[in-house]
Write an enzyme that holds these catalytic residues in place. Structure first.
Site, mmCIF file in Angstrom:
data_model
loop_
_atom_site.group_PDB
_atom_site.id
_atom_site.type_symbol
_atom_site.label_atom_id
_atom_site.label_comp_id
_atom_site.label_asym_id
_atom_site.label_seq_id
_atom_site.Cartn_x
_atom_site.Cartn_y
_atom_site.Cartn_z
ATOM 1 N N ARG A 54 4.767 -7.380 11.129
ATOM 2 C CA ARG A 54 5.985 -6.686 10.990
ATOM 3 C C ARG A 54 7.303 -7.323 10.355
ATOM 4 O O ARG A 54 8.311 -7.024 9.897
ATOM 5 C CB ARG A 54 6.602 -5.741 12.061
ATOM 6 C CG ARG A 54 5.478 -4.685 12.815
ATOM 7 C CD ARG A 54 5.061 -3.907 11.772
ATOM 8 N NE ARG A 54 3.711 -4.255 11.099
ATOM 9 C CZ ARG A 54 3.137 -3.804 9.790
ATOM 10 N NH1 ARG A 54 4.229 -2.919 9.143
ATOM 11 N NH2 ARG A 54 2.128 -4.227 9.260
ATOM 12 N N ASP A 99 -2.076 7.968 3.812
ATOM 13 C CA ASP A 99 -1.848 6.493 4.167
ATOM 14 C C ASP A 99 -2.386 6.322 5.266
ATOM 15 O O ASP A 99 -2.910 7.164 6.217
ATOM 16 C CB ASP A 99 -0.089 6.315 4.137
ATOM 17 C CG ASP A 99 0.271 4.857 3.851
ATOM 18 O OD1 ASP A 99 -0.609 4.106 3.841
ATOM 19 O OD2 ASP A 99 1.533 4.619 4.002
ATOM 20 N N GLU A 100 -2.479 4.977 5.864
ATOM 21 C CA GLU A 100 -2.939 4.506 7.138
ATOM 22 C C GLU A 100 -4.247 5.206 7.318
ATOM 23 O O GLU A 100 -4.501 5.683 8.596
ATOM 24 C CB GLU A 100 -1.862 4.815 8.248
ATOM 25 C CG GLU A 100 -0.725 4.418 8.059
ATOM 26 C CD GLU A 100 -0.259 2.962 8.482
ATOM 27 O OE1 GLU A 100 -1.248 2.185 8.768
ATOM 28 O OE2 GLU A 100 0.932 2.654 8.204
ATOM 29 N N LYS A 112 0.783 -1.283 0.075
ATOM 30 C CA LYS A 112 -0.134 0.071 0.085
ATOM 31 C C LYS A 112 0.879 1.313 -0.168
ATOM 32 O O LYS A 112 0.517 2.287 -0.810
ATOM 33 C CB LYS A 112 -0.972 -0.032 1.376
ATOM 34 C CG LYS A 112 -1.964 -0.945 1.152
ATOM 35 C CD LYS A 112 -2.926 -0.725 2.419
ATOM 36 C CE LYS A 112 -2.153 -1.008 3.822
ATOM 37 N NZ LYS A 112 -1.364 -2.285 4.173
ATOM 38 N N THR A 113 1.791 1.432 0.743
ATOM 39 C CA THR A 113 2.631 2.531 1.116
ATOM 40 C C THR A 113 3.518 2.548 -0.297
ATOM 41 O O THR A 113 3.770 3.712 -1.101
ATOM 42 C CB THR A 113 3.543 2.481 2.140
ATOM 43 O OG1 THR A 113 2.735 2.132 3.323
ATOM 44 C CG2 THR A 113 4.457 3.678 2.360
ATOM 45 N N GLN A 151 -5.688 -3.183 10.643
ATOM 46 C CA GLN A 151 -4.542 -2.428 11.475
ATOM 47 C C GLN A 151 -4.993 -1.214 12.109
ATOM 48 O O GLN A 151 -4.397 -0.454 12.334
ATOM 49 C CB GLN A 151 -3.658 -2.221 10.250
ATOM 50 C CG GLN A 151 -2.881 -3.693 9.651
ATOM 51 C CD GLN A 151 -1.458 -3.179 9.106
ATOM 52 O OE1 GLN A 151 -0.439 -2.891 9.471
ATOM 53 N NE2 GLN A 151 -1.639 -3.583 7.836
HETATM 54 P P1 ATP Z 1 1.665 -2.076 5.888
HETATM 55 O O1 ATP Z 1 0.171 -2.716 5.909
HETATM 56 O O2 ATP Z 1 2.266 -2.876 6.979
HETATM 57 O O3 ATP Z 1 1.641 -0.622 5.839
HETATM 58 P P2 ATP Z 1 2.146 -2.051 3.215
HETATM 59 O O4 ATP Z 1 0.864 -2.500 2.458
HETATM 60 O O5 ATP Z 1 2.102 -0.514 3.076
HETATM 61 O O6 ATP Z 1 2.332 -2.598 4.561
HETATM 62 P P3 ATP Z 1 4.420 -1.933 1.876
HETATM 63 O O7 ATP Z 1 5.402 -1.428 2.941
HETATM 64 O O8 ATP Z 1 4.449 -0.771 0.715
HETATM 65 O O9 ATP Z 1 3.242 -2.443 2.305
HETATM 66 O O10 ATP Z 1 5.143 -3.141 1.213
HETATM 67 C C1 ATP Z 1 5.622 -4.235 1.934
HETATM 68 C C2 ATP Z 1 6.957 -4.938 1.333
HETATM 69 O O11 ATP Z 1 6.911 -5.296 0.027
HETATM 70 C C3 ATP Z 1 8.176 -3.580 1.257
HETATM 71 O O12 ATP Z 1 9.290 -4.316 1.630
HETATM 72 C C4 ATP Z 1 7.790 -3.480 -0.287
HETATM 73 O O13 ATP Z 1 9.187 -2.941 -0.922
HETATM 74 C C5 ATP Z 1 7.621 -4.789 -0.709
HETATM 75 N N1 ATP Z 1 6.924 -4.943 -1.886
HETATM 76 C C6 ATP Z 1 5.784 -4.130 -2.166
HETATM 77 N N2 ATP Z 1 5.135 -4.421 -3.162
HETATM 78 C C7 ATP Z 1 6.282 -5.275 -4.369
HETATM 79 C C8 ATP Z 1 6.254 -5.826 -5.382
HETATM 80 N N3 ATP Z 1 5.269 -5.440 -6.426
HETATM 81 N N4 ATP Z 1 7.558 -6.560 -5.625
HETATM 82 C C9 ATP Z 1 8.659 -6.357 -4.606
HETATM 83 N N5 ATP Z 1 8.339 -6.258 -3.610
HETATM 84 C C10 ATP Z 1 7.397 -5.460 -3.206
HETATM 85 MG MG MG Z 2 2.072 0.956 4.827
#
Ligand code: ATP
Ligand code: MG
Length: 725
Positions: free
Chosen positions: A608, A219-220, A35-36, A250
């Site tokens: 995490r 975000d969040e 997402k981020t 979350q």
């Molecule tokens: P959270 O809910 O904990 O905030 P999130 O959904 O924001 O998580 P991110 O932090 O953006 O998730 O991504 C999680 C991990 O996966 C990061 O290390 C990110 O770089 C990696 N990642 C995300 N998308 C891809 C992709 N398409 N290919 C490879 N790595 C990815």
């Molecule tokens: Mg995130």
């Protein structure tokens, strides 16, 4: 135009979201699904594909640390620093708007931010003035009440006073507001509320920002509260392009007024919003993700999402039952050391996460004992330390003499013979005359309202502040800080004291001069050219105090509460203190809604971890000065058994048999009255069991018993009160 660098690192679903048509978009997806990453790429996409000016983009995240990371990442994707783009926290952005438009907001130019401790002190003072008994109305409760109402966007006149008890609380809220106004200070919750009111009351200003911020990204989103949502509603019209990202599983700030319903409100208020779902997790191993999915499935109130990964299966989750909190810390620190030595991990790869700040101390001691560098995020941070707050209070008085909280803090710090009685007299005069402490003190000195000695001392203090103002007038920021430390006597008093503690504090004061220097060189420049650097620095200090030190991730083990771990990831995570009463917290176990929030917090913790997850609990724990005997948290039993490996304690023998064979180190019974190994015993709480071993001697001797129902436990022999049976 080549945007392959924006698109290639994304999967199909992520690409769709990043390339969503202008309008409204909601990305609803589980932990670690990117997402981020998607939000960051979207910001860059807007600039590169839609020719959006960075100036027209407003990106909001939850912590300063996340904002700094996002700013850096967007800069990389754009190939230039995202000049002019506003990336920050809700508080940071509201603050920035208030600084720029302090006149419209009805605030003095140099208004300062009250942190939580300052706020408490002010609430207390107001209560004293109103003669409200703080036993019936605990100060913290009132502080929470005030912040809660502000988070809902409610001023005192909008509140019901028909109930006498609640009516008194509203009265305090009202008087607190008057006092903050008079002092020209705002608390954290006020930043947002005031910003909303300012925009609503000034349609021209609102129009300007609506035209400017064509693109708003958040975000969040699941952790936004009422006033934050109102703020979004004000700024984002149908013309605005909004991009909102969140995960209902979350949502962990309900206790602070966050409303996960905002996800639903958003869909109601922006009915054209396209919803994107991401289901592939990129962060964790299959085992860790499987555990997280199973855990959160126990919550009834969910929008419902599943996450999958085709990553490695990974190691099982390791579960360690410690006999007390020291044993828990020892286990964690030894594991870290061992994994650094033999498995190629660096210290920064480890995070120790806990439910409550007070748990950090034992880990800190164990880490210090082993010479392992670590950093605590949260807890008592630099800008919250007493000596730093003293120095900041002097600096704040230089920018605003009517800052009563600061004046009260330092009028007799360091001691200059101004007693509590004199301060009380000044306070009463100020209240009666409706003026600031500074003005009241001045009038009392001039009008001989104080006895000779007190008058001399108070007048000396007033002169000191004026002298400081003169001395620092043309100085650079770090020199201003240095002058204040020297002339105020803060440094001198500590030098005279000469203790180790005083030396620590002196070092902290020196560190403040360095912080000012760094800020002068690298700090974000206020957009308002006229705003002086000292005012900007003080605001920075107040906002920074709200969270971790946040500087470069040196090679340190990271310690933090589960709440501050949100959005972050680590190769190895230790989730510590999984005991009923501690986590889930005892205040939440009887309320289904709060219990679910605790479970979401556990879900945040589990997700995490990228490669390895350790879960620990202690059978006995000394916390807040009391011994507690805890059973393992229900969250432990909610992790699927096949994904979990129990780590055996150092002295344990396999259960349930009594095969004390070669290799098992079992000490002999310690002292009189001890039972032989294999003896059947009964315990008041755990029922009947079999003695398996002993460890230690004297008062610290522990006995290991395999209880028929409660499993194997280490107990302190002297307190266990076991009976033979
Ligand atoms: P959270 O809910 O904990 O905030 P999130 O959904 O924001 O998580 P991110 O932090 O953006 O998730 O991504 C999680 C991990 O996966 C990061 O290390 C990110 O770089 C990696 N990642 C995300 N998308 C891809 C992709 N398409 N290919 C490879 N790595 C990815
Ligand atoms: Mg995130």
């Amino acid at each position: 135009m080549d945007v392959s660098d924006l698109i290639d690192p994304l999967n199909e679903a992520q690409r769709e979201a990043v390339g969503a048509p202008l309008g409204h978009a909601l990305v609803l997806a589980g932990a670690g699904s990117g997402k981020t990453r998607v939000l960051t790429h979207r910001a860059a996409w807007l600039v590169r594909v839609h020719d959006a000016s960075p100036w027209s983009i407003l990106a909001v995240t939850f912590t300063n640390k996340a904002a700094a990371e996002m700013r850096g990442r967007i800069g990389e994707l754009l190939g230039v620093a995202g000049g002019g783009m506003w990336v920050g926290t809700f508080h940071g952005i509201a603050h920035r708007l208030l600084r720029l438009h302090h006149d419209e907001a009805g605030l003095p130019r140099g208004f300062q931010i009250l942190d939580s401790e300052d706020q408490r002190r002010l609430v207390k003072r107001v209560m004293r003035d109103l003669q409200i008994d703080d036993k019936r109305y605990p100060v913290r409760q009132l502080q929470g009440f005030i912040n809660g109402r502000k988070d809902e966007g409610l001023r005192p006149d909008a509140l019901d006073r028909s109930d006498p008890y609640a009516g008194r609380m509203v009265e305090v809220y009202e008087a607190y507001e008057a006092a903050s106004r008079a002092a020209g200070v705002v608390d954290f919750a006020e930043l947002l509320l005031r910003c909303c009111e300012m925009l609503s009351a000034h349609p021209d200003l609102l129009g300007h920002y609506r035209r400017r911020f064509r693109h708003v990204l958040i975000d969040e989103f699941q952790d936004t509260n009422g006033i934050q949502y109102q703020w979004l509603r004000l700024l984002a019209t149908d013309e605005t392009d909004t991009f909102v990202v969140g995960d209902d599983d979350q949502s962990i700030y309900g206790w602070r007024g966050a409303r996960v319903e905002n996800l639903k409100h958003y869909q109601r208020d922006y009915p054209d919003a396209v919803v994107y779902r991401l289901e592939r997790n990129y962060r964790s191993t299959q085992t860790i993700l499987g555990a997280a999915n199973a855990l959160i499935a126990n919550n009834a109130d969910r929008l419902g999402k599943e996450l999958w990964t085709d990553g490695a299966k990974g190691e099982p989750i390791a579960l360690y039952a410690a006999f007390n909190e020291q044993d828990e810390a020892r286990f964690v620190v030894e594991r870290i050391k061992q994994m650094c030595e033999s498995e190629g991990y660096a210290r920064r790869d480890f995070a120790i996460l806990y439910r409550s700040n007070a748990q950090s101390r034992t880990f800190e001691e164990a880490l210090i004992g082993r010479g392992t560098p670590y950093r605590v995020y949260g807890g008592l941070r630099f800008f919250e330390r007493a000596e730093i707050k003293d120095a900041l209070a002097y600096l704040r008085l230089l920018t605003n003499r009517h800052d009563d909280a600061s004046l009260e803090r330092v009028i007799n710090t360091p001691a200059r013979g101004i007693g509590a009685k004199t301060v009380e007299n000044i306070r009463l005069a100020a209240r009666d005359q409706g003026r600031s402490l500074w003005d009241a003190a001045r009038a009392m000195v001039d009008g001989r309202g104080l006895s000779g000695r007190a008058a001399r001392a108070v007048s000396g203090f007033l002169e000191l502040i004026e002298t400081l103002a003169d001395q620092t007038h043309d100085q650079a920021l770090p020199d201003q800080v240095d002058t204040v430390l020297a002339t105020s006597g803060l440094r001198g008093a500590l030098e005279q004291e000469g203790s180790d503690r005083a030396r620590d504090r002196l070092e902290n004061l020196d560190e403040l001069v360095s912080a000012a220097r760094t800020y002068e060189q690298e700090g974000e420049r206020p957009e308002d050219e006229d705003m002086d650097l000292l005012t900007a620095f003080l605001a920075h200090a107040a906002l920074e105090a709200g969270e971790g030190q946040g500087d470069a991730w040196d090679d340190c083990v990271q310690l933090m509460t589960l709440h501050s771990a949100k959005g972050l990831e680590f190769p190895v995570v230790f989730l510590a203190g999984l005991e009923e009463g501690l986590f889930p917290h005892r205040m939440s176990v009887d309320e289904p809604g709060r219990l679910e929030e605790e479970r979401r917090l556990a879900y945040v913790g589990v997700t995490r971890a990228r490669e390895r997850l350790f879960v620990t609990h202690a059978e006995r724990r000394r916390l807040h000065g009391r011994d507690e005997y805890g059973i393992a948290s229900r969250f432990v039993s909610e992790l699927p058994g096949e994904l979990v490996d129990e780590v055996r304690a150092r002295f344990s023998v396999s259960r349930p048999s009594l095969a004390v064979g070669a290799g098992t180190r079992v000490a002999e019974p310690a002292g009189d009255g001890a039972f032989p190994l294999g003896q059947r015993v009964s315990h008041q709480k755990f029922g009947e069991g079999t003695v398996l071993g002993y460890e230690g001697s004297g008062a610290g001797a522990r006995v290991q018993v395999n209880f028929d129902d409660a499993g194997t436990k280490w107990l302190v022999a002297a307190y266990a009160n076991l009976q033979a049976c």
